[in-house]
Design a protein around this motif. Structure first.
Motif, PDB file in Angstrom:
ATOM      1  N   UNK A   1       0.882  -1.085   0.036  1.00 42.85           N
ATOM      2  CA  UNK A   1       0.082   0.036  -0.013  1.00 42.85           C
ATOM      3  C   UNK A   1       1.006   1.321   0.100  1.00 42.85           C
ATOM      4  N   UNK A   2       0.497   2.156  -0.781  1.00 43.53           N
ATOM      5  CA  UNK A   2       1.211   3.629  -0.840  1.00 43.53           C
ATOM      6  C   UNK A   2       0.190   4.601  -1.031  1.00 43.53           C
ATOM      7  N   UNK A   3       0.732   5.726  -0.238  1.00 47.44           N
ATOM      8  CA  UNK A   3       0.005   6.933  -0.326  1.00 47.44           C
ATOM      9  C   UNK A   3      -0.250   7.595   0.930  1.00 47.44           C
ATOM     10  N   UNK A   4      -1.026   8.672   0.892  1.00 50.71           N
ATOM     11  CA  UNK A   4      -1.501   9.542   2.163  1.00 50.71           C
ATOM     12  C   UNK A   4      -2.451  10.562   1.612  1.00 50.71           C
TER      13      UNK A   4
ATOM     14  N   UNK B   1      -1.068   7.840 -15.037  1.00 53.57           N
ATOM     15  CA  UNK B   1      -1.373   8.868 -14.079  1.00 53.57           C
ATOM     16  C   UNK B   1      -1.669   8.091 -12.728  1.00 53.57           C
ATOM     17  N   UNK B   2      -1.633   6.881 -12.663  1.00 55.12           N
ATOM     18  CA  UNK B   2      -1.557   6.305 -11.302  1.00 55.12           C
ATOM     19  C   UNK B   2      -0.496   5.842 -10.312  1.00 55.12           C
ATOM     20  N   UNK B   3       0.113   7.044  -9.938  1.00 57.94           N
ATOM     21  CA  UNK B   3       1.408   7.264  -9.265  1.00 57.94           C
ATOM     22  C   UNK B   3       1.567   6.322  -8.103  1.00 57.94           C
ATOM     23  N   UNK B   4       0.535   6.437  -7.169  1.00 60.14           N
ATOM     24  CA  UNK B   4       0.513   5.716  -5.911  1.00 60.14           C
ATOM     25  C   UNK B   4       0.182   4.285  -6.241  1.00 60.14           C
ATOM     26  N   UNK B   5      -0.352   3.941  -7.109  1.00 63.49           N
ATOM     27  CA  UNK B   5      -0.932   2.519  -7.520  1.00 63.49           C
ATOM     28  C   UNK B   5       0.576   1.877  -8.014  1.00 63.49           C
ATOM     29  N   UNK B   6       1.220   2.661  -8.889  1.00 67.73           N
ATOM     30  CA  UNK B   6       2.468   2.351  -9.535  1.00 67.73           C
ATOM     31  C   UNK B   6       3.576   1.962  -8.230  1.00 67.73           C
ATOM     32  N   UNK B   7       3.595   2.928  -7.492  1.00 74.17           N
ATOM     33  CA  UNK B   7       4.420   2.865  -6.198  1.00 74.17           C
ATOM     34  C   UNK B   7       4.149   1.598  -5.610  1.00 74.17           C
ATOM     35  N   UNK B   8       3.012   1.321  -5.298  1.00 75.36           N
ATOM     36  CA  UNK B   8       2.601   0.100  -4.607  1.00 75.36           C
ATOM     37  C   UNK B   8       2.982  -0.996  -5.130  1.00 75.36           C
ATOM     38  N   UNK B   9       2.580  -1.088  -6.676  1.00 75.79           N
ATOM     39  CA  UNK B   9       3.024  -2.330  -7.477  1.00 75.79           C
ATOM     40  C   UNK B   9       4.542  -2.571  -7.586  1.00 75.79           C
ATOM     41  N   UNK B  10       5.313  -1.452  -7.976  1.00 73.46           N
ATOM     42  CA  UNK B  10       6.467  -1.488  -8.150  1.00 73.46           C
ATOM     43  C   UNK B  10       7.151  -2.023  -6.653  1.00 73.46           C
ATOM     44  N   UNK B  11       6.892  -1.518  -5.543  1.00 80.92           N
ATOM     45  CA  UNK B  11       7.387  -2.258  -4.379  1.00 80.92           C
ATOM     46  C   UNK B  11       6.984  -3.641  -4.060  1.00 80.92           C
ATOM     47  N   UNK B  12       5.851  -4.229  -4.606  1.00 76.07           N
ATOM     48  CA  UNK B  12       5.534  -5.477  -4.353  1.00 76.07           C
ATOM     49  C   UNK B  12       6.226  -6.245  -5.304  1.00 76.07           C
ATOM     50  N   UNK B  13       6.564  -5.910  -6.283  1.00 72.07           N
ATOM     51  CA  UNK B  13       7.079  -6.685  -7.623  1.00 72.07           C
ATOM     52  C   UNK B  13       8.757  -6.898  -6.887  1.00 72.07           C
ATOM     53  N   UNK B  14       9.432  -5.641  -6.683  1.00 71.56           N
ATOM     54  CA  UNK B  14      10.830  -5.600  -6.174  1.00 71.56           C
ATOM     55  C   UNK B  14      10.793  -6.428  -4.915  1.00 71.56           C
ATOM     56  N   UNK B  15      10.160  -6.486  -4.025  1.00 75.46           N
ATOM     57  CA  UNK B  15      10.228  -7.241  -2.912  1.00 75.46           C
ATOM     58  C   UNK B  15      10.269  -8.938  -3.068  1.00 75.46           C
TER      59      UNK B  15
END
Length: 900
Positions: free
Chosen positions: A130-133, A251-265
């Motif tokens: 999860x990413x965002x605020x 345009x879904x920056x927070x979703x991209x952040x969550x997905x990228x973090x998930x994949x890299x992990x």
């Protein structure tokens, strides 16, 4: 550190790289844990804690497990929420005189588990990030064992609450979050909603969550792991694209952040490229019917409620007749997120209807019995953990595809035709596996014998050398016996000395001069010869080369299969869908379900509806019921009736029938014409949240508030006994106001079933144009209550609570006394309604509460009178002539205390 041995320094260096992780450090045939890892591991695994350097002032805690049984121990730790790093020897100890090199080859976490000991066959294992605020959050879900990758996003003032609800519906095993979101995530997921026993705890490493007691692990990552440029680059590289817009992520920056973090992990823990993660699907929560955690629990969707939770006595348990694990997981996902797209639903329903043909269905199901879990098998292939037996399972599965395709080749339903087109037979893969892999390979490829004879010439030659040399050595033994005249002479082998000649002490004098002594034992001597050394070199050299070559060939075969990942995944998805559809048809046929009729209007009509779960497990016959609702004249039904009369069952069965219809299933009814529902809301039962300081009534009101704020005219709302958690008058006032709100609000007036024991509300329902009164009928025969479990128009006049108490086994004296009290109370019945028309509705509420307040005194007088009857009866029994002054004082004091 400076006083530590080289091996221990190596351990400490590796441990420093993996904080918060149990390090399984390979030493020979064991995995060892040291220091705090050993203390924790010993406790959690219930194994002996020992120590290294026991006699030193600071002994080092230590415990270990055999490497061949490590899987069971690791799975136990991971199931409890711990992370485990596997450290292996990465060079041959026999080829170096220095400390053997070791590396962490894999990290196993609750959200990245792929081993069979760690995953349930019929349930997914999701890793979430999860990413965002503020008012924007992105979420990603990765099922590493299958490669399923999903993402979504939420915006607005209630974005976080919606994100939490979405995460709850997926029930991930592990959630990744940035350090900046620490407090938000811990507050959102550190409570009892996931079975925690209160608050977030810390283990020895400071990890969040309660590993020993929770079903979710919260994993904090540096903010850097959620950096948009890093995450965007990782996703592009994984999918081999220059832009992510094709995946709905523009345009879904927070979703991209969550997905990228998930994949890299995932890639970091597996030390692999994971090519089977080949795409990501963006979904909008509004694309499916929303069933939050409360509703899933109240309706027993995937597991039954109560003290003993069970998958069996749930809706999923009733409709799951799948053959494969991948089919079961797909059916489960349909049930958790029913479709709201009429075309998609009806396409599934048409396929189920065609599969109601028992001949077609039975043939497909028979073939599916030989199909492995291809989704997870292709995951193991791409992660480099697939065994030779996995390849044979793949070969058997592909061997069944021609028969399955032939079965559906003449299908008339569109979905079955599409599935036929997406099943690949892959004859080249079948041929490769058949030629290369032995029919009965060992579990461990290092044991040899995995590759079939005739597949590789070099391997065949080496095997010939090894076999011939062994035969030569066997002949050498017999020749030496003849030469020396020692009949007990033996040629033996062990891993330390290799091949050697063993002669007993009694025969040492007869040993030839060309024998070279290698070892002296108590009763014998061991020798070698130049010829034996030469043959030994050939045998051992060939066997070592055989193992290396077999492993190389196997990896090459596996690599060729991996190149067909997309086709195998397509076949897996098609077979899983076919399995799930066959399951729905199997249940529909055997349980006499009917095909529902879906439409774009708002009317709901069910004839002879049944509760799927109650019907399946009840030993008594089930009484079906009819139900009619719409968004105009019958949008709110007030249901009254006896305790145990079936009110809750009718409410729940309406929702279950709607949910089944929207996953494409037939439904338990003789007829069902249904609208498309966007969400099912429920507020039933009694539960508290003591860890958060919320009483039962507070939980009830919180859930009710959520419904009133978020329901829509397309929602189906089930409310059972609203207001019963507080005083009668407060509860009645709240229930009244809720009924009015759901009836009058244009924005939130969904179709509502409102079960209640407040019979006063039946008067209100008669005044509201969109409300109707219904009752669960019961009748008294010779003083006994018979529950008819039948829903009919009208209002019940009694709840028969005392009759139910009698059935429950309350003492006869208590039942008799309750009847006395009830009789008195009914004389002072609290008539809070007048015969006057209630206009407007809000004044009706004020009038009701006012009348209720006026009658409080009468009710209290009534209760006082009833309670005094016992005292009066006791006074009448007294014979004052027989009482002494002291007795009289004692009785008077007793009666005074009872009255006052």
């Amino acid at each position: 550190m400076q006083k530590a041995t080289p091996m221990l320094r190596q351990y400490l260096e590796l441990k420093k790289q993996y904080p918060g992780t149990l390090l399984f450090f390979r030493l020979g045939d064991f995995y060892e844990l040291f220091n705090e890892d050993a203390i924790l591991g010993s406790r959690e695994l219930e194994i002996t804690l020992t120590a290294r350097q026991k006699n030193s002032p600071n002994p080092i805690p230590m415990c270990g497990v055999p490497h061949h049984a490590a899987g069971n121990y690791i799975s136990k730790l991971v199931r409890k929420g711990y992370r485990v790093a596997i450290c292996e020897q990465t060079e041959d100890a026999s080829k170096t005189k220095k400390l053997v090199k070791r590396e962490v080859v894999r990290i196993i976490t609750p959200g990245t588990a792929i081993d069979e000991q760690l995953v349930e066959q019929k349930e997914p294992v999701y890793l979430a990030a999860v990413s965002g605020s503020g008012e924007s959050f992105g979420i990603a879900y990765l099922e590493l064992s299958t490669g399923e990758f999903l993402s979504t996003g939420f915006n607005g003032r209630d974005a976080w609450s919606k994100a939490c609800a979405d995460i709850e519906s997926f029930a991930p095993k592990e959630i990744l979050y940035p350090r900046s979101a620490k407090q938000l995530v811990e507050n959102g997921f550190g409570r009892v909603r996931y079975g925690l026993d209160g608050g977030i705890k810390r283990d020895l490493f400071g990890n969040q969550g309660s590993p020993a007691n929770s079903s979710i692990t919260l994993t904090q990552r540096d903010n850097h792991a959620f950096d948009n440029s890093i995450c965007r680059r990782a996703l592009k590289k994984q999918f081999g694209v220059k832009d992510l817009s094709a995946y709905g992520l523009s345009g879904m920056n927070e979703t991209i952040n969550a997905a990228g973090a998930c994949l890299n992990y995932a890639l970091e823990t597996q030390n692999s490229t994971a090519r089977h993660i080949s795409e990501i699907k963006f979904f909008d929560a509004a694309d499916s019917m929303i069933l939050d955690a409360v509703t899933l629990r109240n309706l027993d969707i995937v597991e039954s409620g109560g003290f003993e939770k069970s998958r069996k006595r749930s809706l999923l348990g009733v409709i799951d007749e799948t053959i494969t694990g991948m089919g079961a997981r797909l059916l489960r996902s349909w049930l958790l997120r029913p479709s709201i797209k009429r075309t998609e639903i009806e396409t599934r329903t048409a396929a189920v209807a065609e599969l109601m043909d028992s001949v077609l269905r039975d043939k497909i199901r028979f073939l599916l019995k030989e199909v492995a879990d291809l989704e997870r098998l292709v995951g193991r292939l791409n992660l480099g953990t697939a065994t030779a037996r996995d390849l044979l399972a793949l070969n058997r599965s592909l061997g069944k595809t021609p028969g399955i395709k032939e079965s559906v080749s003449d299908a008339s339903s569109l979905l079955l035709q599409v599935l036929d087109e997406n099943i690949f037979e892959l004859p080249e893969i079948q041929d490769l596996i058949s030629r290369s892999i032995d029919d009965e390979p060992p579990v461990n490829i290092a044991d040899g014998g995995t590759i079939r004879d005739g597949f590789n010439n070099e391997l065949d030659d080496l095997r010939s050398v090894s076999t011939n040399a062994k035969q030569t050595i066997a002949g050498f033994e017999e020749a030496e016996r003849q030469r020396t005249g020692i009949g007990s002479l033996r040629v033996k082998f062990n891993g330390i000395f290799g091949y050697f000649i063993e002669i007993s002490k009694a025969n040492l004098a007869r040993a030839p001069e060309d024998y070279e002594r290698r070892q002296t034992l108590t009763n014998s001597e061991r020798f070698t010869t130049p010829q034996l050394k030469e043959w030994e070199s050939k045998v051992l050299g060939a066997e070592e080369k055989i193992k290396e070559l077999e492993l190389s060939i196997f990896k090459q075969v596996r690599s060729e299969i991996v190149d067909h990942t997309r086709q195998v995944q397509s076949t897996a998805r098609a077979l899983a869908t076919l399995d799930a559809l066959c399951s729905l048809a199997e249940v529909g046929a055997h349980r006499n379900y009917t095909r529902p009729e879906l439409h774009d209007g708002d009317s709901l009509e069910i004839k002879n509806g049944r509760h799927a779960v109650v019907e399946a497990y009840s030993e008594e016959g089930f009484t079906p019921n009819d139900l009619r609702m719409n968004n105009s004249t019958d949008r709110l039904l007030v249901v009254t009736g006896a305790n145990m009369g079936g009110k809750s069952t009718v409410l729940r069965q309406a929702a279950i029938i709607q949910i089944l219809a929207q996953i494409g299933s037939f439904v338990p009814a003789s007829y069902a014409k249904l609208p498309i529902i966007d969400r099912v809301w429920t507020r039933v039962g009694a539960s508290d949240d003591l860890a958060s300081g919320r009483s039962t009534f507070m939980v009830e009101m919180t859930e009710t508030a959520t419904i009133l704020h978020n329901s829509t005219p397309r929602s189906l709302i089930l409310l059972d006994e609203i207001g019963r958690g507080t005083s009668t008058f407060d509860g009645l006032a709240i229930a009244w106001a809720v009924v009015e709100y759901l009836h009058n609000s244009p924005k939130h007036s969904g179709k509502t079933l409102f079960a209640t024991h407040y019979h006063e509300l039946t008067e209100l329902a008669e005044k509201l144009p969109g409300a109707k009164n219904y009752q669960m009928t019961a009748k008294e025969i010779d003083g006994e209550v018979v529950f008819l479990h039948k829903l009919e128009k009208g209002k019940a006049s009694k709840s028969y609570g005392i009759a139910v108490a009698k059935l429950a086994g309350l003492p006869a004296q208590t039942i008799a006394r309750a009847n006395q009290v009830l009789e008195k109370l009914e004389q002072y019945e609290l008539a809070v309604f007048s015969d006057k028309e209630i206009v407007p509705a809000e004044k009706g509420l004020e009038a009701a509460v006012g009348m209720a307040n006026k009658t409080r005194t009468a009710a209290q007088v009534s209760l006082f009178a009833v309670s005094n009857e016992e005292i009066i009866s006791e006074l009448r029994r007294l014979k004052e002539k027989d009482l002494s002054p002291d007795d009289s004082k004692e009785i008077l004091e007793k009666l005074k205390n009872e009255v006052l």
